[in-house]
Design a protein around this motif. Sequence first.
Motif, PDB file in Angstrom:
ATOM      1  N   VAL A  58      33.295  32.742  46.331  1.00  0.00           N
ATOM      2  CA  VAL A  58      32.974  33.844  45.427  1.00  0.00           C
ATOM      3  C   VAL A  58      34.205  34.697  45.159  1.00  0.00           C
ATOM      4  O   VAL A  58      34.513  35.047  44.016  1.00  0.00           O
ATOM      5  CB  VAL A  58      31.826  34.695  46.005  1.00  0.00           C
ATOM      6  N   SER A  59      34.937  35.025  46.221  1.00  0.00           N
ATOM      7  CA  SER A  59      36.088  35.916  46.076  1.00  0.00           C
ATOM      8  C   SER A  59      37.258  35.245  45.367  1.00  0.00           C
ATOM      9  O   SER A  59      38.106  35.914  44.781  1.00  0.00           O
ATOM     10  CB  SER A  59      36.539  36.414  47.452  1.00  0.00           C
TER      11      SER A  59
ATOM     12  N   GLU B   8      37.114  33.497  42.742  1.00  0.00           N
ATOM     13  CA  GLU B   8      36.793  33.317  41.328  1.00  0.00           C
ATOM     14  C   GLU B   8      36.603  31.843  40.967  1.00  0.00           C
ATOM     15  O   GLU B   8      37.076  31.366  39.922  1.00  0.00           O
ATOM     16  CB  GLU B   8      37.885  33.933  40.451  1.00  0.00           C
TER      17      GLU B   8
ATOM     18  N   PRO C 180      33.402  31.098  37.830  1.00  0.00           N
ATOM     19  CA  PRO C 180      33.655  30.846  36.400  1.00  0.00           C
ATOM     20  C   PRO C 180      34.134  29.421  36.116  1.00  0.00           C
ATOM     21  O   PRO C 180      33.767  28.834  35.081  1.00  0.00           O
ATOM     22  CB  PRO C 180      34.722  31.884  36.049  1.00  0.00           C
TER      23      PRO C 180
ATOM     24  N   LYS D 158      25.927  36.873  37.853  1.00  0.00           N
ATOM     25  CA  LYS D 158      27.203  36.381  37.332  1.00  0.00           C
ATOM     26  C   LYS D 158      27.097  34.908  36.952  1.00  0.00           C
ATOM     27  O   LYS D 158      27.645  34.476  35.917  1.00  0.00           O
ATOM     28  CB  LYS D 158      28.297  36.581  38.385  1.00  0.00           C
TER      29      LYS D 158
ATOM     30  N   THR E  95      27.461  33.693  33.099  1.00  0.00           N
ATOM     31  CA  THR E  95      28.570  32.810  32.746  1.00  0.00           C
ATOM     32  C   THR E  95      28.083  31.496  32.155  1.00  0.00           C
ATOM     33  O   THR E  95      28.699  30.950  31.228  1.00  0.00           O
ATOM     34  CB  THR E  95      29.449  32.542  33.983  1.00  0.00           C
TER      35      THR E  95
END
Length: 999
Positions: A674-675, A677, A680, A715, A719
């Motif tokens: 998650v951290s 990224e 995406p 999120k 996305t």
Amino acid sequence: MTRDSTPPILLQFRNAESLSSQVASLRSLKNETIGHDQRKEALITWGIIPILSQILASRQPSGKGVAGVELNGSVKSQGLSGAQSEEEEACLQAIIVVGSLAQGGAAFLSPILASDIVPTLLTILSSSDCPSSFCLPILRVLNTIADRLPLQNQQQLSGDARLADLLFSTEHVGCLANILRQEYESYEAQASIELAASLIGKLCVAESHKAILADCGVLDALGVKLASFVVSQGFVLPGVDEHTQEPGALGALPSPAPPNAKIAPILRAIATIIEHSKWRAEHFLSSPGILSVFPKQHSQFSPTDIRRGPWGSPYFSGSAVPVNVGISPIDGLLPSVPLAHTTNSTSAANFPPLGQQRPHRRHSQSLSAPVSLFDTSGSEEDESSIVPWLLYVLRAECGMVRLMAARLVTVLFRLGLAKKHRSSIFSFLLIPILLRMLEKNYHIPEEDNIAYGGLISAADRLREEAPAVLATLVIDDQELQKHAVEGGAIKKLSQLLKESYNPMQESVKSMWNADVEGNEQNPDLQPEAECKLGPPGYSPFLCHVMRYRENILKALAALIPFKDEYRKAVCENGVVPYIIDSLKPRSSDPQLDTSSPKNTAADGNPTPTLLAACGAARMLTRSVSVLRTSLIDAGVATPLFALIRNEDIDVQIAATSVICNLALDFSPMKEAIVSAEIIPILCEHAHSSNTQLRIESLWALKHVAYNSTNDVKIKIIETLGREWLKEIIMQDPTIALAKRGMEEMESGTLMGMGRANSAGEQVDLLNPVEDVQERDEDSKMTDSMPTSKMSLDMFLLDATRRRRLALNGDLDQTTQARQDDIVVQEQTFDLLRNVVCGPGATEMIDYLFEKIGQEEILDALADKLRSRTVQLPHRRDSGSRTLHVPTEILVSVTFLVIHLAAGLPRHRQVLVEHPDLLRLLMKYFNHHHRDVRTNCVWVVINLTYEDDQSDREGCRERAAKLRSFGAMDRLSSLEDDPDIDVRERTKTAGHLMASLARA
């Protein structure tokens, strides 16, 4: 030497006034260049390649007055004038010079491939009047190029596909079949056959090329060549001559192969073509050559067992026992081995399962009980005698012949074309042989050293390929994995992987650049591609090390998918850091210095090694303890996060499959995903046109969403996009199949709508009812190998065999495309399920209803529960057919309905008020799959469970609605369900419904 001083030999060649003087110049040019790379480079820069290309193009056979190789291998000669002989000699000398230039290495391949030389050579070879003297030199040139193609590619190390695309095109592939159909009558014919087979083994990688080779007769020709070795070794059994006249056979036994003929290239070519395709393997086993030496064994009965009834028809007596029960006499030459068994076989017999067993997804499982040598009931099809013959060959021979026999019999075994009891022979005979091949002191015959142009030794080549055969053999079979591990496979492979990172000391001479001064004087001058060398490429030994490392990683991954103790053994051997090092890609910059070997961790790895390393890492991540300790300590996340952004889509898929396991709820790396990224990127890949990348990305997103905070879930949904999600959940994958089926029926190519599935069971293409499996990550390591309807007891004509081969391959593509569409939709529904469960589930239900649309979601769920009908043309019985919903989709949809029904009372109310959803759900209470039945009962429980006193009235209304749909009758039918979980859930649901009816 600069551009101002043309080499005298080239001046002499250009100034040749006659054809004879040109031939003499070509001979001198050949003698000047052999063994002199500096002279070769000078000639390249001075334009020798265009000149040679012109000579070859102008000397192509005209179809008159030359010799040609007919299909039966005989040579027809016609009168040749002196001028024609000189033309042929000039062309022959030009071919030899091209081969000499190609011997210079990867740098010389670029100008050769940039010219028309290779297409011209193939045109000459494919022509009907190709002189017999041209065949062998051309094949040698093509093999020289094929040997050095992997050296040229800076990143892939898998070779240039241009030569394969040309050779295996419909225009030129016929020449391979003609060459392989020759008899072993002369040295030239024998060498040509071996070189043609070697070309197939070196270049045939793409599935399309393998299909062409099977369809155009190359595979049948290879079968005849293999049969000639069977004849020469004396393995033709008495009475086989009688079968050679049957339809599908040769009509006579093939001529025996000469004593000095090499069988290894034939075995390699066959294994290369048939691997990964049961259709092609069955096509090979039913080829005329194989059927002539290994005919179908028919059960024989004693004459006293055959009676004749009063109506005149014969019948068997009640005590009739077949004399021949399908065991090949060649089995008598093999040693006796203990039968395979598992430690829990007794307990499995004494304590049968309480519920229905889920059929295994894998195609080869360890044997659950001892199997008698004469027990053939477990084999769907009779085994060809080529299997025990190959087992005999791999025990009797040595070197590359032994390895190729092991490879071919392993491919047949993996495709389900060997009997189940063969796993015992593989355990006690083949695995020890493969493990011995990994040892440095393993003996190799001297003649094997010329198999690959002498670029690396035969011992190195054998050690390079042995781990790949071991990986293919043990994958998906716990019994074979157990024997390999007990034989020390993990320890040996771990040590070899470590040694592959030891810096190599190899003397590599730097080539003098003949054009340095010229370039300095004319810095803006850019010579044509035909007149300049390409990148220097890598050394043959470095390419060997990269392939060796790749195959070792494959073998390690194949050994550890099931047993945690095996994964721990890998860690205890200290090999995890080396696996992580193997995840680093090699730079694709062609300007990097490659004059010395580069095999350390800092140098990186080519794409095939990256894929193998991802496979090994994925298997290790299946262990919670290994994931929490060794993999974290080695820093597995960092290279994977880089690989998921790699430009190669296969690397993206492989890295994403590992991240699927890293994203599991128990994994400490879930927060890092998650951290970093990564979400995406996964969402972007979910939109990819590559179906496998979409599936892996959705799978990873599903794991990330499970038990995550709502902001992470939002999120993911944001996305992915509202329109994309709507499109996926609303599409109907059965429609495409129905359309495909109708097109095939209209074209007359589909003989009925039934076929065999991967388990050998006959299913309806328009009504496939499959049991859903829990998809573990290792299940993707082997492809589905559907079983053909064609039985080996049918001696089919060649035209029929070709039609079946083409049809079955086409059906495979259709089935795979349909399965991919189903899996994409299944993973999307599973993702939505994980979004609306766990902490903050009710808020996420409201979010999904608002973001995608309440009616759209419920309509999509109801639509997935609705059966379809499709109009079928040319049907006598009915004009339409019902399409059942795939079980995978039913399981995912009902799970999502369960979690929606576990929300707030208003969420339950919208489910009940939907006009079709619950009504359509009722017909699945008696579905054949236990998960569907259980989920249906859970929906009733969640809709009627009373959260608090304020919801009592709503529960009564929902219960009444369910009763009106016939829920009580459905529940009553499940009270005696064979699955204990279904029965217990049914009791709970019945109690809730009854209590609400009394209230």
